[in-house]
Design a protein around this motif. Structure first.
Motif, PDB file in Angstrom:
ATOM      1  N   LEU A   1       0.849  -1.187   0.000  1.00 44.98           N
ATOM      2  CA  LEU A   1       0.000   0.000   0.000  1.00 44.98           C
ATOM      3  C   LEU A   1       0.885   1.237   0.000  1.00 44.98           C
ATOM      4  N   GLY A   2       0.718   2.077  -1.007  1.00 43.29           N
ATOM      5  CA  GLY A   2       1.476   3.316  -1.076  1.00 43.29           C
ATOM      6  C   GLY A   2       0.992   4.335  -0.062  1.00 43.29           C
ATOM      7  N   LEU A   3       1.797   5.360   0.150  1.00 44.02           N
ATOM      8  CA  LEU A   3       1.475   6.390   1.136  1.00 44.02           C
ATOM      9  C   LEU A   3       0.477   7.411   0.594  1.00 44.02           C
ATOM     10  N   LEU A   4      -0.072   8.183   1.518  1.00 42.21           N
ATOM     11  CA  LEU A   4      -1.085   9.181   1.184  1.00 42.21           C
ATOM     12  C   LEU A   4      -0.432  10.453   0.639  1.00 42.21           C
ATOM     13  N   PRO A   5      -0.712  10.827  -0.621  1.00 42.95           N
ATOM     14  CA  PRO A   5      -0.227  12.122  -1.118  1.00 42.95           C
ATOM     15  C   PRO A   5      -0.952  13.258  -0.397  1.00 42.95           C
ATOM     16  N   LYS A   6      -0.222  14.300  -0.090  1.00 42.45           N
ATOM     17  CA  LYS A   6      -0.828  15.423   0.621  1.00 42.45           C
ATOM     18  C   LYS A   6      -1.847  16.174  -0.231  1.00 42.45           C
ATOM     19  N   THR A   7      -1.806  15.982  -1.542  1.00 40.27           N
ATOM     20  CA  THR A   7      -2.774  16.628  -2.422  1.00 40.27           C
ATOM     21  C   THR A   7      -4.090  15.865  -2.522  1.00 40.27           C
ATOM     22  N   ALA A   8      -4.141  14.664  -1.949  1.00 36.36           N
ATOM     23  CA  ALA A   8      -5.323  13.813  -2.141  1.00 36.36           C
ATOM     24  C   ALA A   8      -6.572  14.413  -1.509  1.00 36.36           C
ATOM     25  N   ARG A   9      -6.439  14.969  -0.303  1.00 42.07           N
ATOM     26  CA  ARG A   9      -7.618  15.503   0.380  1.00 42.07           C
ATOM     27  C   ARG A   9      -8.249  16.637  -0.427  1.00 42.07           C
ATOM     28  N   ALA A  10      -7.418  17.522  -0.953  1.00 46.31           N
ATOM     29  CA  ALA A  10      -7.950  18.643  -1.735  1.00 46.31           C
ATOM     30  C   ALA A  10      -8.623  18.147  -3.004  1.00 46.31           C
ATOM     31  N   ALA A  11      -8.074  17.110  -3.599  1.00 48.18           N
ATOM     32  CA  ALA A  11      -8.662  16.566  -4.824  1.00 48.18           C
ATOM     33  C   ALA A  11     -10.053  16.004  -4.554  1.00 48.18           C
ATOM     34  N   VAL A  12     -10.202  15.288  -3.440  1.00 52.44           N
ATOM     35  CA  VAL A  12     -11.512  14.735  -3.102  1.00 52.44           C
ATOM     36  C   VAL A  12     -12.450  15.845  -2.639  1.00 52.44           C
ATOM     37  N   GLU A  13     -11.918  16.802  -1.895  1.00 56.77           N
ATOM     38  CA  GLU A  13     -12.750  17.916  -1.424  1.00 56.77           C
ATOM     39  C   GLU A  13     -13.356  18.688  -2.591  1.00 56.77           C
ATOM     40  N   GLN A  14     -12.609  18.812  -3.674  1.00 55.51           N
ATOM     41  CA  GLN A  14     -13.149  19.484  -4.857  1.00 55.51           C
ATOM     42  C   GLN A  14     -14.412  18.784  -5.351  1.00 55.51           C
ATOM     43  N   GLU A  15     -14.393  17.453  -5.322  1.00 51.20           N
ATOM     44  CA  GLU A  15     -15.564  16.706  -5.787  1.00 51.20           C
ATOM     45  C   GLU A  15     -16.690  16.739  -4.750  1.00 51.20           C
ATOM     46  N   PHE A  16     -16.349  16.804  -3.452  1.00 49.81           N
ATOM     47  CA  PHE A  16     -17.386  17.003  -2.443  1.00 49.81           C
ATOM     48  C   PHE A  16     -18.091  18.346  -2.672  1.00 49.81           C
ATOM     49  N   GLN A  17     -17.310  19.368  -2.973  1.00 47.77           N
ATOM     50  CA  GLN A  17     -17.902  20.683  -3.211  1.00 47.77           C
ATOM     51  C   GLN A  17     -18.776  20.682  -4.462  1.00 47.77           C
ATOM     52  N   ALA A  18     -18.324  19.960  -5.494  1.00 46.44           N
ATOM     53  CA  ALA A  18     -19.137  19.864  -6.707  1.00 46.44           C
ATOM     54  C   ALA A  18     -20.466  19.175  -6.412  1.00 46.44           C
ATOM     55  N   TRP A  19     -20.401  18.122  -5.608  1.00 52.14           N
ATOM     56  CA  TRP A  19     -21.622  17.400  -5.216  1.00 52.14           C
ATOM     57  C   TRP A  19     -22.521  18.315  -4.390  1.00 52.14           C
ATOM     58  N   GLU A  20     -21.905  19.027  -3.446  1.00 48.92           N
ATOM     59  CA  GLU A  20     -22.663  19.925  -2.567  1.00 48.92           C
ATOM     60  C   GLU A  20     -23.344  21.039  -3.344  1.00 48.92           C
ATOM     61  N   GLN A  21     -22.612  21.640  -4.292  1.00 52.45           N
ATOM     62  CA  GLN A  21     -23.093  22.854  -4.951  1.00 52.45           C
ATOM     63  C   GLN A  21     -23.856  22.584  -6.249  1.00 52.45           C
ATOM     64  N   ARG A  22     -23.574  21.442  -6.890  1.00 52.18           N
ATOM     65  CA  ARG A  22     -24.183  21.179  -8.189  1.00 52.18           C
ATOM     66  C   ARG A  22     -25.089  19.952  -8.192  1.00 52.18           C
TER      67      ARG A  22
END
Length: 426
Positions: A45-66
């Protein structure tokens, strides 16, 4: 290069490493003493990239707003998400974007591809695989041959190393393919054997398989993100891979599939069909009659798993930013060679510890498998207590994988020190 076992030497290599800053782009788990662990388990199992949370958060926001409109509007419309991933995924495996799709998980993709590329007849029905392959491949093939009415013991032929050896020779694989001849329907091997870490010569195996009329595919779970590949140029028929190991896309993350360009417009090729594989121009007409998309996208069943895909997009961006697989491979070869140097300088007898991974750089990725004949579990626990995270495989193998994106030469040097302390105590 002449290696040295000292911290200063490792520090000098780290100072010269063009990829050294990428370590800070990942979350490093803590060791028992609270310091950063030495994580050598990216092959599991590879490690968690620090950019991963922001990438998923972008899609949470899209779901929330659209909400449902997120499929069609926004920065990354979900309707086309798999298309956005294809170019970067194709670069990882040496393919054209048309030949690659990100979808499902590895074993699902393997089954979907075998439906199309294992087409046995009464006389051509055998499958060739490596003995002791990862269970996913074993179980998938067992069920596929049963699906076609064959007994696994008769249809599945396993490749085994020569007596006294741990890995397979390419000439032996080629010879077995030639021996099976027109009884061989499909060759399915791991691009890298998970247990030994051996890289198979995929180009040579593909040529040999095609020469006798067989289809050839690879499970690239331990190869994707680890070694350079050229699936298109090697003329491989099909392949699939997970993304949670060397591609750092999260536990149970999304998977990839490759289907060679020559099948892109063979719409009559048997397959299991699903809505998302249907011609996108007509998908929402909701009519009978499956019309597949050209290329690997035509093997899709359902709409994409957006949140896992978002993590994967973030991880693929890191690979590209690092310079792609050629840059990662250059560091990988040197990191692994340094670890091998440190282990071999212990001068332990083969009756105690063996490296069963090939020494030739082209025949291995960034993994060394240590066959520990005496007190193997105690050694594994000793490493863990020192903050070194490896992987234990029954009955007595420790896998250590220095990953070029986030492991340092100091990580490897420190591992050598811990191993030396254990050897001295033994």
């Amino acid at each position: 290069m002449t290696f040295e076992p000292t911290p200063d030497f490792a520090a000098s290599l780290d100072a010269q490493d063009p990829l050294r800053d990428f370590r800070d782009r990942f979350h490093i788990p803590p060791a028992p003493d609270g310091s950063e662990s030495i994580y050598l388990c990216g092959n599991s199992l590879g490690l968690l990239p620090k950019t991963a949370r922001a990438a998923v958060e972008q899609e949470f926001q899209a779901w929330e707003q659209r909400a449902v409109e997120g499929h069609f509007h926004g920065a990354s419309p979900w309707m086309h998400y798999h298309e956005m991933l294809a170019p970067a995924a194709a670069r990882v495996v040496g393919a054209k974007p048309l030949e690659v799709v990100v979808m499902n998980n590895l074993t699902t993709n393997l089954h979907l591809l075998l439906i199309s590329f294992y087409r046995p007849t009464a006389t051509r029905y055998k499958v060739l695989m490596e003995g002791g392959a990862f269970p996913s491949d074993q179980y998938a093939l067992e069920s596929q041959v049963k699906l076609h009415g064959f007994a696994p013991d008769e249809a599945i032929v396993e490749l085994l190393p020569r007596p006294g050896e741990h890995t397979l020779r390419t000439e032996d694989i080629e010879a077995k393919i030639q021996e099976l001849g027109d009884s061989l329907a499909t060759v399915l091997l791991g691009g890298i054997n998970y247990y030994t870490g051996q890289v198979f010569d995929m180009a040579a195996i593909t040529r040999a398989g095609h020469a006798v009329g067989a289809t050839v595919g690879f499970d690239l779970a331990h190869a994707a993100g680890n070694i350079e590949m050229h699936l298109h140029d090697w003329d491989v028929d099909f392949a699939c891979w997970c993304t949670y190991k060397y591609l750092n896309s999260g536990p149970g993350g999304t998977s990839g599939a490759f289907v060679h360009e020559r099948f892109a417009y063979q719409f009559d090729l048997p397959r299991l069909a699903g809505w998302w594989g249907h011609d996108a121009k007509e998908r929402f007409q909701m009519k009978k009659g499956f019309k597949p998309m050209p290329g690997a996208a035509g093997w899709q069943l359902a709409n994409g798993q957006i949140f896992p895909m978002a993590i994967h997009q973030a991880s693929l961006a890191l690979v590209d930013e690092a310079g792609g697989m050629s840059a990662l491979r250059r560091k990988s070869e040197q990191l692994t060679a340094y670890l091998e140097f440190l282990i071999r300088r212990l001068q332990l007898p083969a009756t105690q510890l063996e490296i069963i991974t090939p020494s030739e750089p082209a025949a291995r990725g960034c993994q060394l498998s240590l066959l520990v004949h005496q007190n193997g579990r105690q050694l594994f626990d000793h490493l863990a207590a020192a903050g070194i995270v490896g992987d234990w495989r029954e009955p007595n193998v420790i896998r250590l994988a220095p990953v070029p994106l986030y492991n340092s030469y100091r990580d490897v040097q420190r591992t050598g020190e811990v191993l030396a302390a254990w050897a001295k105590a033994e």
